[in-house]
Design a protein around this motif. Structure first.
Motif, PDB file in Angstrom:
ATOM      1  N   TYR A  16       0.809  -1.208   0.000  1.00 37.17           N
ATOM      2  CA  TYR A  16       0.000   0.000   0.000  1.00 37.17           C
ATOM      3  C   TYR A  16       0.850   1.268   0.000  1.00 37.17           C
ATOM      4  O   TYR A  16       1.889   1.317   0.659  1.00 37.17           O
ATOM      5  N   ILE A  20      -2.560   5.136   2.270  1.00 33.13           N
ATOM      6  CA  ILE A  20      -3.475   4.023   2.510  1.00 33.13           C
ATOM      7  C   ILE A  20      -3.045   3.259   3.752  1.00 33.13           C
ATOM      8  O   ILE A  20      -3.873   2.881   4.592  1.00 33.13           O
ATOM      9  N   LYS A  21      -1.744   3.040   3.889  1.00 37.16           N
ATOM     10  CA  LYS A  21      -1.234   2.355   5.086  1.00 37.16           C
ATOM     11  C   LYS A  21      -1.592   3.138   6.346  1.00 37.16           C
ATOM     12  O   LYS A  21      -2.018   2.564   7.359  1.00 37.16           O
ATOM     13  N   GLY A  42      -8.931  -2.234   2.658  1.00 36.35           N
ATOM     14  CA  GLY A  42      -7.645  -2.266   1.973  1.00 36.35           C
ATOM     15  C   GLY A  42      -7.765  -2.830   0.567  1.00 36.35           C
ATOM     16  O   GLY A  42      -7.161  -2.315  -0.378  1.00 36.35           O
ATOM     17  N   GLU A  46      -7.012  -0.786  -2.832  1.00 32.54           N
ATOM     18  CA  GLU A  46      -5.991  -1.338  -3.724  1.00 32.54           C
ATOM     19  C   GLU A  46      -6.551  -1.479  -5.145  1.00 32.54           C
ATOM     20  O   GLU A  46      -5.867  -1.179  -6.132  1.00 32.54           O
ATOM     21  N   SER A  49      -6.770   1.955  -6.669  1.00 33.06           N
ATOM     22  CA  SER A  49      -5.428   2.415  -7.009  1.00 33.06           C
ATOM     23  C   SER A  49      -4.952   1.781  -8.314  1.00 33.06           C
ATOM     24  O   SER A  49      -4.386   2.453  -9.193  1.00 33.06           O
ATOM     25  N   TYR A  96     -11.792   6.883   3.409  1.00 34.33           N
ATOM     26  CA  TYR A  96     -10.387   7.180   3.122  1.00 34.33           C
ATOM     27  C   TYR A  96     -10.178   8.679   2.918  1.00 34.33           C
ATOM     28  O   TYR A  96      -9.278   9.288   3.530  1.00 34.33           O
TER      29      TYR A  96
END
Length: 313
Positions: A16, A20-21, A42, A46, A49, A96
């Motif tokens: 990530y 994001i992490k 997650g 992902e 992304s 997010y």
């Protein structure tokens, strides 16, 4: 592939971007979200992304225009992803970007004007009391460790209304036979206590005797044949398999038993706030979902009993 362990229950691939992490760490350590929820968030981020890199050659998700998000929605729908699943992915994006705004990593939230896609309302039908009794009667006949365990799982889910994850994570120390209470660790590590019905005591004592004989070690209350903690698919399969023998309902899952617990309590006149506390809901709105079936029973009784009912004319 490198991995990072973000808590004791979940391992995520270390692929990530930093934002994001940071967001996933926030969900784990501050929001106390469940491992499955964090993993789902997650995965969705992902996937978004990857879509941005592939379609728009964007390496980061910060400062994106909503147009890109809308393109992803169209792409998902074109690939026959259900509106419910699309909305779940958008919920991950909304959370997010809200996190990025709070952390002052971005100055504008691209999701601020987003509206969820319309979805058909799901009608969840609880098991009736006859179906539950038939399953319990069927399961009471066996005396071996696994059969006694399975019968107690069904009985406990219906008698307490606890979630599947809560049942799986029960520990031996959570069962207080002397005080007739069960301690449950709910969502976001919120503890609650559920009264233990007297009818459950013989089943628990019987299981405890066999558990001590077969698997005396281990903190978790429900164990597999190999002495390990039970897992989600095991619980789902046993509920589905047993209730398939007595019920023609489409959905036969642990959550259907939770739904049955709440509906039957409300049908018998239980207070909505009391049911909310037993279920571990954070808001009354979540519990009110179960009142629909209670209203159906109320309407049936009303039409049968009222002097002006059509059947009396």
């Amino acid at each position: 592939m490198l991995e990072t362990k973000i808590n004791e229950s979940i391992i995520l691939p270390k692929i990530y971007p930093l934002t994001i992490k940071a967001f996933l760490d926030y969900l784990v350590f501050e929001k106390k979200y469940s491992p499955n929820t964090v993993l789902a968030y997650g995965t969705d981020l992902e996937a978004f992304s990857f879509y941005c890199k592939k379609t728009f050659h964007r390496e980061d998700l910060e400062n994106l225009d909503y147009t890109i998000i809308r393109h992803w929605i169209v792409d998902l729908v074109d690939n026959e992803v259900s509106n419910r699943s699309v909305n779940r992915k958008m919920s991950a994006l909304r959370s997010y970007y809200t996190f990025l705004m709070k952390s002052k990593m971005i100055s504008e939230n691209p999701m601020k004007h987003h509206k969820p896609l319309k979805i058909a309302k799901r009608v969840s039908v609880p098991f009736n009391q006859r179906e539950i009794e038939e399953v319990l009667q069927m399961m009471r006949e066996a005396e071996d460790f696994i059969s006694v365990r399975n019968a107690l799982i069904v009985e406990l889910l219906y008698s307490t209304g606890m979630r599947r994850a809560e049942l799986i994570n029960l520990k031996t120390s959570d069962i207080d036979l002397a005080g007739s209470l069960i301690k449950v660790l709910g969502k976001r590590n919120k503890e609650r206590f559920i009264p233990l019905l007297n009818s459950l005591r013989p089943s628990i004592e019987k299981y405890n005797f066999l558990r001590e004989a077969n698997h005396p070690k281990g903190d978790y209350f429900f164990m597999t044949e190999k002495g390990e903690k039970i897992y989600p698919t095991l619980v789902y399969r046993l509920i589905n398999d047993y209730f398939s023998q007595v019920s023609s309902k489409v959905k036969k899952s642990p959550h259907t038993l939770r739904h049955s617990f709440a509906t039957h309590l409300l049908n018998e006149g239980a207070d909505l706030n009391s049911v909310k506390e037993l279920l571990g809901h954070s808001s009354l709105a979540s519990t009110q979902v179960y009142t629909q079936n209670s209203l159906s029973e109320l309407k049936k009784m009303y039409n049968q009993a009222h002097p002006r009912s059509v059947k009396n004319h």
